[in-house]
Design an enzyme around this catalytic site. Structure first.
Site, PDB file in Angstrom:
ATOM      1  N   THR A 185     -25.012   8.205 -11.806  1.00  0.00           N
ATOM      2  CA  THR A 185     -24.178   7.038 -11.543  1.00  0.00           C
ATOM      3  C   THR A 185     -24.720   5.781 -12.217  1.00  0.00           C
ATOM      4  O   THR A 185     -25.933   5.563 -12.276  1.00  0.00           O
ATOM      5  CB  THR A 185     -24.079   6.796 -10.029  1.00  0.00           C
ATOM      6  OG1 THR A 185     -23.499   7.957  -9.410  1.00  0.00           O
ATOM      7  CG2 THR A 185     -23.220   5.586  -9.714  1.00  0.00           C
ATOM      8  N   SER A 239     -17.300   7.643 -10.552  1.00  0.00           N
ATOM      9  CA  SER A 239     -16.491   8.858 -10.649  1.00  0.00           C
ATOM     10  C   SER A 239     -16.218   9.256 -12.093  1.00  0.00           C
ATOM     11  O   SER A 239     -16.186  10.443 -12.417  1.00  0.00           O
ATOM     12  CB  SER A 239     -15.163   8.663  -9.904  1.00  0.00           C
ATOM     13  OG  SER A 239     -15.386   8.422  -8.533  1.00  0.00           O
ATOM     14  N   GLY A 275     -31.057   7.784  -5.784  1.00  0.00           N
ATOM     15  CA  GLY A 275     -31.936   8.180  -4.690  1.00  0.00           C
ATOM     16  C   GLY A 275     -33.282   8.656  -5.211  1.00  0.00           C
ATOM     17  O   GLY A 275     -33.372   9.269  -6.273  1.00  0.00           O
ATOM     18  N   ARG A 326     -19.876  10.498  32.852  1.00  0.00           N
ATOM     19  CA  ARG A 326     -19.464   9.119  33.078  1.00  0.00           C
ATOM     20  C   ARG A 326     -18.302   9.076  34.068  1.00  0.00           C
ATOM     21  O   ARG A 326     -17.222   9.632  33.812  1.00  0.00           O
ATOM     22  CB  ARG A 326     -19.035   8.491  31.743  1.00  0.00           C
ATOM     23  CG  ARG A 326     -18.485   7.093  31.833  1.00  0.00           C
ATOM     24  CD  ARG A 326     -19.545   6.057  32.148  1.00  0.00           C
ATOM     25  NE  ARG A 326     -19.045   4.700  31.890  1.00  0.00           N
ATOM     26  CZ  ARG A 326     -19.742   3.605  32.115  1.00  0.00           C
ATOM     27  NH1 ARG A 326     -20.980   3.697  32.587  1.00  0.00           N
ATOM     28  NH2 ARG A 326     -19.228   2.417  31.858  1.00  0.00           N
ATOM     29  N   GLY A 347     -19.342   0.780  25.803  1.00  0.00           N
ATOM     30  CA  GLY A 347     -20.469  -0.048  25.390  1.00  0.00           C
ATOM     31  C   GLY A 347     -21.724   0.768  25.139  1.00  0.00           C
ATOM     32  O   GLY A 347     -22.516   0.450  24.248  1.00  0.00           O
ATOM     33  N   THR A 364     -17.906   9.288  -0.592  1.00  0.00           N
ATOM     34  CA  THR A 364     -18.180   8.781  -1.940  1.00  0.00           C
ATOM     35  C   THR A 364     -19.128   9.704  -2.706  1.00  0.00           C
ATOM     36  O   THR A 364     -18.927   9.947  -3.899  1.00  0.00           O
ATOM     37  CB  THR A 364     -18.806   7.375  -1.862  1.00  0.00           C
ATOM     38  OG1 THR A 364     -17.907   6.508  -1.169  1.00  0.00           O
ATOM     39  CG2 THR A 364     -19.085   6.812  -3.242  1.00  0.00           C
ATOM     40  N   GLU A 398     -20.929  12.637  -4.528  1.00  0.00           N
ATOM     41  CA  GLU A 398     -20.445  13.815  -5.256  1.00  0.00           C
ATOM     42  C   GLU A 398     -18.946  13.763  -5.551  1.00  0.00           C
ATOM     43  O   GLU A 398     -18.257  14.778  -5.531  1.00  0.00           O
ATOM     44  CB  GLU A 398     -20.769  15.093  -4.467  1.00  0.00           C
ATOM     45  CG  GLU A 398     -22.245  15.332  -4.283  1.00  0.00           C
ATOM     46  CD  GLU A 398     -23.002  15.441  -5.602  1.00  0.00           C
ATOM     47  OE1 GLU A 398     -22.621  16.283  -6.426  1.00  0.00           O
ATOM     48  OE2 GLU A 398     -23.949  14.668  -5.806  1.00  0.00           O
ATOM     49  N   ASP A 441     -15.584  10.628  -5.483  1.00  0.00           N
ATOM     50  CA  ASP A 441     -14.713   9.916  -4.551  1.00  0.00           C
ATOM     51  C   ASP A 441     -13.614  10.848  -4.053  1.00  0.00           C
ATOM     52  O   ASP A 441     -13.060  11.652  -4.818  1.00  0.00           O
ATOM     53  CB  ASP A 441     -14.091   8.711  -5.263  1.00  0.00           C
ATOM     54  CG  ASP A 441     -13.068   8.006  -4.398  1.00  0.00           C
ATOM     55  OD1 ASP A 441     -13.475   7.229  -3.529  1.00  0.00           O
ATOM     56  OD2 ASP A 441     -11.858   8.262  -4.598  1.00  0.00           O
TER      57      ASP A 441
END
Length: 691
Positions: free
Chosen positions: A181, A187, A220, A352, A434, A455, A457, A459
């Protein structure tokens, strides 16, 4: 966006009813599936049902020894823990240490290898299924970048001389990054601007960042990588041979000092995955030996370029096709993250208590409210449907008999799954109120980890276009021969129905046995895919005849094309879900999976009522009957909600959310995570900042 070459393959489609019907009598016909009625869930088996479901959703990718060793490594809480208060820099250091430990303990002990991309892909999928349960998937992402993007580039695009690096890569001794990229291109990989110019005098390539937009971005492992697999334009004697992949050293062996001509920086804080060191890279006339070219699909020898694939478009497609592992990995990891979110939200809903039949009486669990059931139970059903299709994809990936089917299915699934799951986890956060908004819930970490999958690999919109393009190309080819095969086999029974009109009895039929039958569910999905495929072909052809421009014609047809791609993918999902259930031998497992499939199928039809009503496939009364059945199925399955999410098989020690713990009081768990309510809970700087 599609090229003229791509679009022209479907532009000459002829709109002729006579030609559609002709020859269909010789086509393969659909074999009816015996309708399966609603069942009550029996629990008489000696093996708990949740264990059966757990085994069902990993069949073919079990590798229990590998899973046990992975969870053993992750069980070291001195190293593998979540620190919500850590700085970005500390998160990245923690993730690096975790990665090095995991690579050493798992890959270093020969439990799995990069070469399993071809030798045994099921090991990789089992690895991803385990690691995606830890924290926010930063560790998983960093491992995939190092071993299955960088490492896979070396393995798939390189040759024997490059493969010698694999042992050091996979065990973490040689960290790398995957530099595809760019700042200006994501892309559209074919338009990357980084250049690798061949110098015949020295037999070297000169790697360069000629313009700002050519800066490698979102890379990365950029802070820690010693070597990068860099995608750049191969320039030789002034001729552009388009994008190829090169190995480019970035740092000295100490992993810190940059080499001359290399510049690297951080892209800053992100929406999530802050344990991953995403950075930017620039090259200033960096020289690398010609042997650094990963030369499986293109090489330079004695100053002459050659390739086993002469067509540049096909060559480029083959280069990108080798990266399919990453796309499949996203689907597997995203499904597991969704399971974690559903475990948390379901257990919270069962514990809950809010309101009740009377003001002074006991309160009831929020799971008992129909509005809650109608939200969460279709998600659980969808997850089991996704398990069925992911296992089919895994099997096809391991067989490698039809690369095109794998590409189309992996692309469609990645797009459909990542979008649905991202939206669903956001809704699960709301359903936990909450408490769900607290970072301790883990839901925000899960959301950020799956959202980027839309996103990574490719779009999603682009991938859906690829699916639609392939379907139209296949349709044109097989329409000419009057025989539909493979994934388009369902057209054999639907095209004549579309052209001759719908049976009023079928469109009005609303009895339960009909609506709950697998036959109806599959027929409905296949009808939608068939109609959208024919409409898409006609629409693109019509728009081209108006504009005489394939690019514009394609873009003007995008809404229908994307609808087609999603519909086809959902047809594949339910067909494989039904197939898996029909092959299931255990009666108890089969019963509950049947209910889940019925809910999934009816819910997908409900979500596209606009299409079915506009196509006169469902009359008003039938649509109302479907809504009623969805409500009944949700209420019925909600009685087994705890069992169903336990059947996902998540490692309990990695749930890491006080809302989702199986044992203990909900509020005790929350308070233990937060701490006692006293001034000592506030850090000193906050106390001193009081006015």
């Amino acid at each position: 966006m599609e090229s003229n070459e791509t679009s022209n393959s479907i532009l000459n489609f002829e709109n002729s009813k006579a030609n559609f019907i002709e020859g269909y009598s010789s086509m393969l016909t659909f074999q009816p599936v015996v309708p399966i009625q609603k069942h009550s869930i029996s629990t008489t088996s000696t093996v708990p049902l949740y264990e059966k479901l757990k085994n069902w959703n990993i069949q073919g990718i079990e590798h229990q020894n590998l899973r046990t060793e992975i969870f053993k490594v992750l069980g070291n809480k001195q190293l593998f823990y979540s620190d919500l208060d850590a700085s970005k820099e500390q998160q990245r250091l923690n993730t690096l240490k975790q990665l090095q430990s995991l690579l050493s303990e798992i890959f270093g002990k020969d439990l799995i290898h990069i070469s399993d991309i071809k030798d045994d892909p099921s090991k990789i999928l089992a690895l991803i299924d385990c690691l995606s349960q830890f924290d926010d998937s930063s560790l998983l992402t960093k491992l995939v970048v190092n071993n299955y993007l960088f490492g896979a580039a070396v393995y798939n695009l390189g040759t024997e001389r490059h493969h010698k690096l694999l042992p050091e890569i996979e065990c973490g001794k040689l960290l790398g990054c995957f530099a595809m990229t760019e700042l200006g291109h994501g892309s559209n990989v074919r338009s990357l601007e980084t250049t690798a110019t061949y110098d015949p005098k020295t037999d070297e390539f000169i790697m360069n960042t000629p313009v700002r937009t050519a800066t490698k971005w979102w890379i990365g492992n950029a802070a820690h990588a010693v070597v990068a697999s860099v995608f750049a334009r191969l320039i030789l004697d002034g001729k552009d041979h388009e994008v190829h992949c090169f190995l480019v050293p970035l740092r000295k062996r100490n992993g810190i000092d940059l080499l001359p001509g290399v510049k690297i920086g951080d892209v800053g804080p992100k929406f999530g995955l802050n344990g991953v060191d995403n950075g930017w890279i620039q090259f200033d006339q960096v020289r690398i030996p010609s042997s650094s070219l990963l030369d499986k699909f293109g090489s330079v020898t004695n100053g002459v370029y050659s390739s086993p694939i002469s067509n540049p478009s096909r060559r480029f497609a083959n280069i990108l096709a080798q990266m399919i592992t990453g796309r499949i990995s996203i689907s597997f990891g995203t499904i597991r993250s969704f399971k974690t979110a559903l475990v948390i939200a379901t257990r919270y809903a069962l514990k809950r208590l809010q309101f009740g039949p009377s003001t002074n009486g006991p309160e009831i669990p929020i799971m008992e409210y129909p509005t809650h059931q109608l939200e969460i139970m279709p998600m659980i059903a969808t997850t089991y449907a996704y398990d069925a299709i992911k296992l089919y994809l895994a099997r096809r990936f391991m067989e490698r008999q039809d690369e095109n089917e794998i590409h189309v299915l992996a692309s469609g699934l990645k797009a459909v799954l990542s979008h649905y799951i991202t939206v669903s986890i956001l809704e699960l956060r709301r359903m936990c109120g909450g408490h769900g908004y607290s970072s301790n819930s883990k839901l925000h970490r899960l959301l950020s980890s799956v959202d980027v999958g839309r996103t990574f690999e490719g779009d999603n919109t682009l991938l859906l276009q690829q699916v639609a393009k392939d379907l139209l190309t296949q349709f044109k080819k097989e329409y000419t021969s009057n025989k539909f095969t493979g994934t388009l086999k369902y057209l054999s029974k639907n095209t004549s129905l579309l052209l001759s009109g719908l049976n009023p009895y079928t469109t009005n039929r609303r009895d339960e046995s009909h609506l709950l039958s697998f036959q109806f569910l599959l027929d409905s999905m296949e009808f939608r895919s068939s109609k959208l495929l024919i409409q898409s072909a006609q629409l693109v052809s019509k728009n081209y005849n108006k504009t005489k421009n394939s690019f514009i014609a394609w873009n003007q047809s995008l809404e229908t094309l994307l609808h087609l791609a999603r519909a086809h993918t959902e047809t594949m999902i339910i067909s494989r879900f039904i197939e898996s259930i029909n092959n299931e031998k255990d009666a108890e497992t089969k019963k509950i999976l049947t209910k889940l499939c019925q809910l999934y199928g009816l819910y997908r039809i409900r979500m596209d009522f606009e299409f079915y009503r506009n196509s006169n496939y469902l009359k008003k009364g039938k649509a109302r009957a479907i809504i009623k059945l969805i409500q009944e199925l949700c209420a019925d399955l909600a009685q087994n909600a705890a069992l169903l999410v336990k059947g996902f098989g998540n490692e309990e020690s990695l749930i890491d959310s006080p809302l989702g713990l199986e044992d203990g009081d909900l509020y005790d768990n929350i308070c233990k995570r937060v701490g006692l309510f006293s001034d000592k809970n506030y850090p000193e700087p906050i106390l001193k900042s009081k006015l």
